[in-house]
Design an enzyme around this catalytic site. Structure first.
Site, PDB file in Angstrom:
ATOM      1  N   MET A  27       0.842  -1.200   0.000  1.00  0.00           N
ATOM      2  CA  MET A  27       0.000   0.000   0.000  1.00  0.00           C
ATOM      3  C   MET A  27       0.882   1.256   0.000  1.00  0.00           C
ATOM      4  SD  MET A  27      -3.460  -0.886   2.018  1.00  0.00           S
ATOM      5  CE  MET A  27      -2.878  -0.637   3.677  1.00  0.00           C
ATOM      6  N   HIS A  34       9.213  -3.418   3.442  1.00  0.00           N
ATOM      7  CA  HIS A  34       8.819  -3.652   2.050  1.00  0.00           C
ATOM      8  C   HIS A  34      10.056  -3.956   1.199  1.00  0.00           C
ATOM      9  CE1 HIS A  34       5.550  -0.675   3.299  1.00  0.00           C
ATOM     10  NE2 HIS A  34       4.850  -1.724   2.936  1.00  0.00           N
ATOM     11  N   GLN A  58     -10.570  -2.772   1.989  1.00  0.00           N
ATOM     12  CA  GLN A  58     -10.100  -3.419   3.217  1.00  0.00           C
ATOM     13  C   GLN A  58     -10.081  -2.466   4.415  1.00  0.00           C
ATOM     14  OE1 GLN A  58      -6.239  -4.338   1.307  1.00  0.00           O
ATOM     15  NE2 GLN A  58      -5.351  -3.937   3.302  1.00  0.00           N
TER      16      GLN A  58
HETATM   17  P1  AMP Z   1       1.452  -2.933   3.456  1.00  0.00           P
HETATM   18  O1  AMP Z   1       2.033  -1.912   2.546  1.00  0.00           O
HETATM   19  O2  AMP Z   1       1.428  -2.508   4.900  1.00  0.00           O
HETATM   20  O3  AMP Z   1       0.131  -3.470   2.965  1.00  0.00           O
HETATM   21  O4  AMP Z   1       2.456  -4.166   3.438  1.00  0.00           O
HETATM   22  C1  AMP Z   1       2.831  -4.793   2.237  1.00  0.00           C
HETATM   23  C2  AMP Z   1       3.584  -6.060   2.566  1.00  0.00           C
HETATM   24  O5  AMP Z   1       4.742  -5.735   3.331  1.00  0.00           O
HETATM   25  C3  AMP Z   1       2.755  -7.052   3.418  1.00  0.00           C
HETATM   26  O6  AMP Z   1       3.028  -8.366   2.965  1.00  0.00           O
HETATM   27  C4  AMP Z   1       3.302  -6.823   4.794  1.00  0.00           C
HETATM   28  O7  AMP Z   1       3.172  -7.948   5.644  1.00  0.00           O
HETATM   29  C5  AMP Z   1       4.761  -6.535   4.486  1.00  0.00           C
HETATM   30  N1  AMP Z   1       5.392  -5.805   5.602  1.00  0.00           N
HETATM   31  C6  AMP Z   1       4.986  -4.634   6.159  1.00  0.00           C
HETATM   32  N2  AMP Z   1       5.786  -4.298   7.183  1.00  0.00           N
HETATM   33  C7  AMP Z   1       6.707  -5.279   7.292  1.00  0.00           C
HETATM   34  C8  AMP Z   1       7.806  -5.516   8.180  1.00  0.00           C
HETATM   35  N3  AMP Z   1       8.120  -4.685   9.157  1.00  0.00           N
HETATM   36  N4  AMP Z   1       8.539  -6.636   7.971  1.00  0.00           N
HETATM   37  C9  AMP Z   1       8.234  -7.504   6.989  1.00  0.00           C
HETATM   38  N5  AMP Z   1       7.225  -7.341   6.125  1.00  0.00           N
HETATM   39  C10 AMP Z   1       6.462  -6.247   6.279  1.00  0.00           C
END
Ligand code: AMP
Length: 275
Positions: A27, A34, A58
């Site tokens: 996102m 990321h 969501q």
């Molecule tokens: P988001 O942009 O928050 O929807 O996250 C995108 C992807 O990055 C998802 O698969 C999250 O689980 C992963 N993600 C976000 N923060 C972390 C983190 N600190 N460590 C590992 N993966 C992460």
């Protein structure tokens, strides 16, 4: 790197490339968490596609859809430096039409813990991930263990709908103080960040107790809860479950997760540890 907005452009960009596709859906407001997923995708695939899409379906009524951090320029740079081949940034109209066919999260695993506190969140998350997996034609898709329940539900969706893609779980990335990185950390003041350290500290403490022989969930949860206090901290849940989200009376090494969700002032944070 090419930046594509429309679905047509994405399909054209894909046609010009050959080989396995590593896909990282996000996102945006990209951080080292990321980036680690992107780097792993880069190492393990011929082509890397990253999507940035703040998915409205969501977010529940009253959540932070409008204020969710958006940093398009910085995100483009990060992806370019990380040698992403295609950065896909669709609009809401590209992704959705009225009166869509819907996807429902499973009635138990999708409606406990995160799903209980944020009912229907996972329906919307699965809906967009299904679309994105199909659009990207991912060979391998990378997801963080930080969103443990999300990861489990995506794994189940891929299995139940026979989606030809491998789901690759990636470790949680933390800052030097232990705070799990999250785009939502941008909402925290300096003081709140300090308070937020209680999440990872409490998990570390519980891990130490497990290592010195305490395996009973009740005792571990009580200890964690006693560490999650502060005048601007409100705990939502602490749970100990198996890797397939069944409650555990005691820790089974290799098959357990301690999960928690906490409000620090107006920011909702989640964290977990896999034991
Ligand atoms: P988001 O942009 O928050 O929807 O996250 C995108 C992807 O990055 C998802 O698969 C999250 O689980 C992963 N993600 C976000 N923060 C972390 C983190 N600190 N460590 C590992 N993966 C992460």
């Amino acid at each position: 790197m090419v930046v594509v907005k429309s679905i047509d452009e994405l399909q054209k960009a894909k046609e010009s490339l050959k080989g396995t596709i590593g896909f990282v859906p996000t996102m945006g407001a990209l951080h080292q968490g990321h980036l680690t997923l992107i780097q792993r995708a880069r190492e393990e695939n011929d082509i890397v596609i990253v999507s940035i899409f703040v998915n409205p379906t969501q977010f529940l009524e009253g959540e932070d859809l409008d204020s969710y951090p958006r940093r398009e320029e910085a995100d483009r740079k990060i992806c370019s430096v990380a040698k992403v081949d295609i950065l896909f940034m669709p609009t809401i109209d590209d992704m959705y039409e009225d009166d869509e066919l819907l996807i429902s999260a499973p009635k138990v695993r999708g409606y406990i813990l995160e799903g209980e506190k944020r009912p229907e969140h996972f329906d919307g998350m699965l809906q967009v991930v299904m679309k994105l997996l199909n659009l990207s034609s991912a060979t391998n898709a990378y997801f963080g263990k930080k969103d443990a329940q999300q990861l489990a539900l995506i794994t189940q969706m891929v299995k139940n709908y026979f989606i030809p893609c491998r789901v690759i779980p990636c470790d949680i990335i933390r800052d030097e103080n232990g705070l799990a990185l999250s785009s939502r950390n941008a909402y925290l003041s300096k003081y709140e960040k300090q308070e937020a350290l209680k999440l990872s500290k409490s998990l570390r403490k519980a891990t130490k107790m497990v290592m010195s022989g305490e395996k009973r969930s009740k005792i571990l949860i009580k200890e964690i809860e006693s560490n999650l206090v502060g005048h601007n901290i409100k705990m939502e849940y602490v749970a100990i479950v198996s890797r397939d989200f069944k409650p555990l009376e005691s820790i089974e090494i290799g098959n357990s997760m301690i999960l928690l969700a906490v409000w620090v002032s107006g920011t909702r944070l989640i964290d977990n540890i896999w034991l």
